[in-house]
Scaffold this active site. Structure first.
Site, PDB file in Angstrom:
ATOM      1  N   GLY A 249      43.729  34.741  30.477  1.00  0.00           N
ATOM      2  CA  GLY A 249      44.605  35.768  31.041  1.00  0.00           C
ATOM      3  C   GLY A 249      44.843  36.979  30.179  1.00  0.00           C
ATOM      4  O   GLY A 249      45.685  37.814  30.494  1.00  0.00           O
ATOM      5  N   GLU A 291      41.015  29.775  27.220  1.00  0.00           N
ATOM      6  CA  GLU A 291      39.925  29.896  28.183  1.00  0.00           C
ATOM      7  C   GLU A 291      39.883  31.269  28.829  1.00  0.00           C
ATOM      8  O   GLU A 291      40.111  31.410  30.025  1.00  0.00           O
ATOM      9  CB  GLU A 291      40.005  28.769  29.221  1.00  0.00           C
ATOM     10  N   GLY A 293      38.362  34.596  30.507  1.00  0.00           N
ATOM     11  CA  GLY A 293      37.213  34.973  31.326  1.00  0.00           C
ATOM     12  C   GLY A 293      37.065  36.488  31.295  1.00  0.00           C
ATOM     13  O   GLY A 293      36.164  37.044  30.675  1.00  0.00           O
ATOM     14  N   ARG A 294      38.031  37.146  31.925  1.00  0.00           N
ATOM     15  CA  ARG A 294      38.008  38.601  32.028  1.00  0.00           C
ATOM     16  C   ARG A 294      37.807  39.292  30.681  1.00  0.00           C
ATOM     17  O   ARG A 294      36.950  40.159  30.528  1.00  0.00           O
ATOM     18  CB  ARG A 294      39.331  39.071  32.644  1.00  0.00           C
ATOM     19  N   TYR A 335      43.587  43.498  45.560  1.00  0.00           N
ATOM     20  CA  TYR A 335      44.875  43.726  44.921  1.00  0.00           C
ATOM     21  C   TYR A 335      45.017  45.084  44.241  1.00  0.00           C
ATOM     22  O   TYR A 335      45.703  45.203  43.240  1.00  0.00           O
ATOM     23  CB  TYR A 335      45.292  42.600  43.980  1.00  0.00           C
ATOM     24  N   CYS A 362      32.305  48.128  56.565  1.00  0.00           N
ATOM     25  CA  CYS A 362      33.067  48.517  57.747  1.00  0.00           C
ATOM     26  C   CYS A 362      34.507  48.050  57.688  1.00  0.00           C
ATOM     27  O   CYS A 362      34.939  47.198  58.471  1.00  0.00           O
ATOM     28  CB  CYS A 362      32.368  47.996  58.997  1.00  0.00           C
ATOM     29  N   GLU A 363      35.234  48.585  56.736  1.00  0.00           N
ATOM     30  CA  GLU A 363      36.661  48.337  56.555  1.00  0.00           C
ATOM     31  C   GLU A 363      37.236  49.609  55.962  1.00  0.00           C
ATOM     32  O   GLU A 363      36.709  50.096  54.959  1.00  0.00           O
ATOM     33  CB  GLU A 363      36.907  47.220  55.519  1.00  0.00           C
TER      34      GLU A 363
END
Ligand SMILES: *Cc1c(COP(=O)(O)O)cnc(C)c1O
Length: 433
Positions: A249, A291, A293-294, A335, A362-363
Site C-alpha cells: 500500500g 507486500e 505491488g504498486r 476511481y 463506448c462509455e
C-alpha cells in the site's frame, strides 16, 4: 522532471525511457503499448530488499504483489531479485509456477478462495495461505487432510486503522469484506478454533490497511496493533506465531500533487515500531513481511498512445482522443485516478491549456484524465501516460472486442516483448459458433 528518474528527453525532443526513444518504440511496436523499464523495476526491488536488511537485519521478506502486474517474465525478474510473491488467484499461482517461481516464498491471499484454487495452491507447494474466514479455514483443513499435509497459514486481520485513502482502496477498517476483525473478538476466536484443527499450522498474522498511502504513521500504528495481538495470542491462547506480514500500500507519484516517501522510510518506521513493541512485551522479533505491488512496479511503466482526433468544444472543453482507454487503463473510470501525460514527440513544450484525454471505448466515462494542462496536441502525436506499470495491464479487458495491448520491457540497450499484442483470432478463440 517527469515523475520518475528514468524518463528523459533526447536531442529530438522525444521522451526517452531508459535508453529508448518512446516515439520509435511506438512506431516499431504500434500503440497502445505498455513499456516497462526493467532496470528501474529491478532497482526498486533491491531498494525494498535492502531496507529490510538495513532496518531489520534482513529478518524478513519483501513479497511482490502480483495483482499489480502478473506475467511470466515479471515473475522471473522478481524471483531473480530474491523477492517472494503475493498472489490472489489460481491464475496468478499458475502463472508464477509456470515461470519457475520458488513456491515456498508465496503467500496466497483472497477473500473467497475456491476449493480448486486451494487444491492448486497446495499441489504447487505454496508456502503460506492467508486465510480470510472460517469457511475457508475449514475448507483448507479438509483439502490439506486429503493431501496428507499440514498447511501453514496466517489470518488476515482488520486492525481497525484508517489509512486516509480512497474508500474503494481502504481495507483496514471493520466494514471491509476482507479478513476478521480485532475489536469484536472475531480474530481471537478464529485463532483459537484454528489451533484445534489437525492439518493447519498458524504461522503468522497479516494485515493490509489499504493502497496509495503517503504517510508512514498508519503502518506504524498497524504494526503496534498487530504486535499487541501477537502478545495476546501468546498469553491468552498459548499460540506463538513467527511471521508478521504488514501488507503493501505504499504510495507513489502519479502527479505533481503526490509526494510519496522513499520506500525505505515506510519499512524503517514499521520495523522500528515492531522492535520497540517486541522489547516492551518481551516477544521474539517476528519475521517481517511486506507486500508492495504498486510502489514496486508502477513507476517503471508508461503507456504510449496515438492521438486520433482533437475535439475543441467551445466554452466546454477539449477532448483529445487516443487509441486506447478503459480497456488498457480502467483506473480513471473506476476511481478517478490521477495521471500525468507527456506529448512524447514534443516532450518539452509550453503548456497551452487544459484538455481531457478520452479513450476510444463506448462509455462517456472512458477517460484517462480530465482538465489536465497540456501543450498543443495534434493528430498523430504520441501521448505517454506515466506511472502505468501497476493496475493497468493487470486490469485490462477486451471491452468493445479490442485486443489487449502488448508490453515491451527495456533493460540497458536490450528490449523485449514480454507480452504479445492480442490478435482478433485471440478474441474469438474461446467462442463456439
Ligand atoms: C493489493 C494488495 C497488496 C498490494 O497493494 P499495493 O497498493 O499495490 O502495494 C498487498 N497485499 C494485499 C493483501 C493486497 O490486497
Amino acid at each position: 522532471m517527469f515523475n520518475s528518474e528514468n524518463l528523459t528527453v533526447n536531442q529530438d525532443n522525444h521522451l526517452v525511457i531508459g535508453n529508448f526513444d518512446t516515439v520509435e518504440l511506438a512506431r516499431e511496436y504500434g500503440t497502445p503499448l505498455y513499456v516497462l523499464d526493467e532496470d528501474l523495476f529491478r532497482k526498486t526491488c533491491r531498494e525494498f530488499k535492502e531496507a529490510i536488511d538495513t532496518y531489520y537485519d534482513g529478518n524478513g521478506l519483501v513479497l511482490y504483489a502480483n495483482k499489480a502486474l502478473c506475467t511470466m517474465h515479471i515473475s522471473k525478474v522478481t524471483a531473480e531479485e530474491g523477492l517472494g510473491a503475493d498472489v490472489v488467484s489460481g491464475g496468478e499461482i499458475y502463472t508464477i509456477h509456470k515461470a519457475g517461481f520458488p513456491m515456498e516464498k508465496v503467500f496466497f491471499h483472497g477473500n473467497n478462495k475456491t476449493r480448486a484454487e486451494i487444491e492448486l495452491a497446495i499441489n504447487c507447494g505454496v508456502g503460506h495461505l492467508v486465510v480470510d474466514n472460517r469457511f475457508e479455514l475449514d475448507l483448507i483443513n479438509e483439502v490439506a487432510k486429503e493431501k496428507g499435509i499440514v498447511q501453514r497459514i496466517l489470518f488476515r486481520i482488520k486492525p481497525g486503522i484508517d489509512a486516509h485513502t480512497h474508500d474503494f482502496i481502504k481495507t483496514g477498517q471493520i466494514d471491509s469484506k476482507f479478513g476478521v476483525a480485532l475489536e469484536n473478538g472475531e480474530a481471537a476466536e478464529i485463532h483459537q478454533y484454528a489451533s484445534t484443527l489437525s492439518n493447519i499450522k498458524i504461522d503468522g498474522v497479516h494485515c493490509h490497511i489499504g493502497s496509495q498511502i503517503f504517510d508512514n504513521e498508519p503502518f506504524s500504528e498497524a504494526a503496534r496493533v498487530m504486535m499487541d495481538f501477537i502478545a495476546e495470542l501468546k498469553q491468552k491462547l498459548n499460540i506463538k506465531v513467527n511471521i508478521l506480514n504488514l501488507g503493501g500500500g505504499f504510495g507513489i507519484k502519479y502527479s505533481s500533487d503526490d509526494d510519496p516517501l522513499p520506500a525505505a522510510e515506510y519499512i524503517k518506521r514499521a520495523a522500528e515500531t515492531v522492535k520497540q513493541c517486541a522489547a516492551e512485551k518481551g516477544l521474539e522479533l517476528p519475521y517481517l513481511v511486506f507486500e508492495p505491488g504498486r510502489s514496486l512496479v508502477a513507476p517503471s511503466g508508461i503507456t504510449l498512445y496515438t492521438v486520433g482526433c482533437v475535439k475543441e468544444i467551445e466554452n466546454v472543453r477539449t477532448y483529445v482522443s487516443i487509441d486506447g482507454g478503459m480497456g488498457d487503463n480502467p483506473r480513471y473510470i473506476l476511481y478517478g485516478a490521477k495521471y500525468s501525460a507527456v506529448v512524447a514527440n514534443r516532450a518539452i513544450a509550453e503548456p497551452k491549456g487544459p484538455v481531457t484525454i478520452a479513450g476510444k471505448y463506448c462509455e462517456s466515462g472512458d477517460l484517462i484524465q480530465e482538465h489536465i494542462l497540456m501543450p498543443e496536441i495534434k493528430v498523430g502525436d504520441t501521448l505517454a501516460i506515466l506511472a502505468t506499470g501497476a493496475y493497468n495491464y493487470s486490469m485490462a479487458s477486451n471491452y468493445n472486442r479490442i485486443p489487449r495491448a502488448s508490453i515491451v520491457a527495456v533493460r540497458g540497450n536490450e528490449k523485449k516483448v514480454i507480452v504479445k499484442r492480442e490478435t482478433y483470432d485471440d478474441l474469438i478463440k474461446n467462442d463456439v459458433l
